[in-house]
Design a protein around this motif. Sequence first.
Motif, PDB file in Angstrom:
ATOM      1  N   TYR A 113       0.819  -1.215   0.000  1.00  0.00           N
ATOM      2  CA  TYR A 113       0.000   0.000   0.000  1.00  0.00           C
ATOM      3  C   TYR A 113       0.855   1.268   0.000  1.00  0.00           C
ATOM      4  O   TYR A 113       0.347   2.363  -0.244  1.00  0.00           O
ATOM      5  N   GLY A 115       3.371   1.353  -2.076  1.00  0.00           N
ATOM      6  CA  GLY A 115       3.909   1.352  -3.431  1.00  0.00           C
ATOM      7  C   GLY A 115       4.968   0.323  -3.717  1.00  0.00           C
ATOM      8  O   GLY A 115       5.536   0.308  -4.811  1.00  0.00           O
ATOM      9  N   ASP A 201      -3.926  -0.667  -9.051  1.00  0.00           N
ATOM     10  CA  ASP A 201      -2.793  -0.582  -8.134  1.00  0.00           C
ATOM     11  C   ASP A 201      -2.038  -1.916  -8.075  1.00  0.00           C
ATOM     12  O   ASP A 201      -2.419  -2.902  -8.715  1.00  0.00           O
ATOM     13  N   LYS A 202      -0.958  -1.940  -7.293  1.00  0.00           N
ATOM     14  CA  LYS A 202      -0.090  -3.111  -7.283  1.00  0.00           C
ATOM     15  C   LYS A 202      -0.747  -4.327  -6.639  1.00  0.00           C
ATOM     16  O   LYS A 202      -0.408  -5.472  -6.981  1.00  0.00           O
TER      17      LYS A 202
END
Length: 294
Positions: A113, A115, A201-202
Amino acid sequence: MKKYIKLFYLSLTFLICISVSAQTGRPQSKIITDSIYSEILDAYRTYNIFLPQSYEMDKDKKYPILYLLHGVMDTNQGWTTRGHLKDVMDQLIASGEADEMIIVTPNAGGNIYAGEWNGYFNMPGWAYEDFFFKEFLVYIEKNYRVKGDKQNRAIAGLSMGGGGSTSYAQKHPDMFCAVYAMSALMNIPNVGGLPPQNPDDKMAILNKSVIENSCIKFIEEASDETKEMLRTVKWFVDCGDDDFLLDRNIEFIQAMHKADIPFQFRVRDGGHTWEYWHSALYISLPFISRTFSK
């Protein structure tokens, strides 16, 4: 009661060995943290490596190796600090329940969260699977005294690392003699887990990679030739009865059973916790040790 008596004697044996080592000045086992620069990932990646007591005493001795993978949001330090890997391994070696081996945990995670990338598969911008097989494994087995063949190489892991270790052995059954999957992310669960904050997102990318590399689907679609190769690997699946991934582990076992691939399966009391994974070391390390060629 027998369980507590056994743990008492294991602890006593361990303390005696520590005392004897201190008195004689003999080297002890150790865990080292180091790093490798990856051309594939264009970054340094850290790892922890357990070296047994005799590693510094016998410079000609080579060892079997276990690749021990961590879970999502964790790093290479998890098995050392929260799993107490060194203490468990020292106890098992002292009691004769496991033989000396090298154990290495690569870093495939961090705070997603914030990155940081997580995951053991190839994803856009994160070709970790290529890194593991083309750079990391090669580097470890070149720079440490590893026997370096299938019968002396095993892989294990928890959660994301349980799915990663299972998938790696599915794709490379010629490289690993044994797999121990703990609370394994065999595919994305219907409920539970870590949801993405947005579709791109990742975490969303990680979830997609798990679906694309589903360990269950791999077995269901395996050819007869692939199934035959998978039978050369010793499989052990271990999941708690309160774990949100239990259903996916059962689906994996059902697929293995239908494909006539031998396995061991344990459902023990517990959930998706470090207490469970720490206790799993007392089962997994002797299992892996017995599987290595003597």
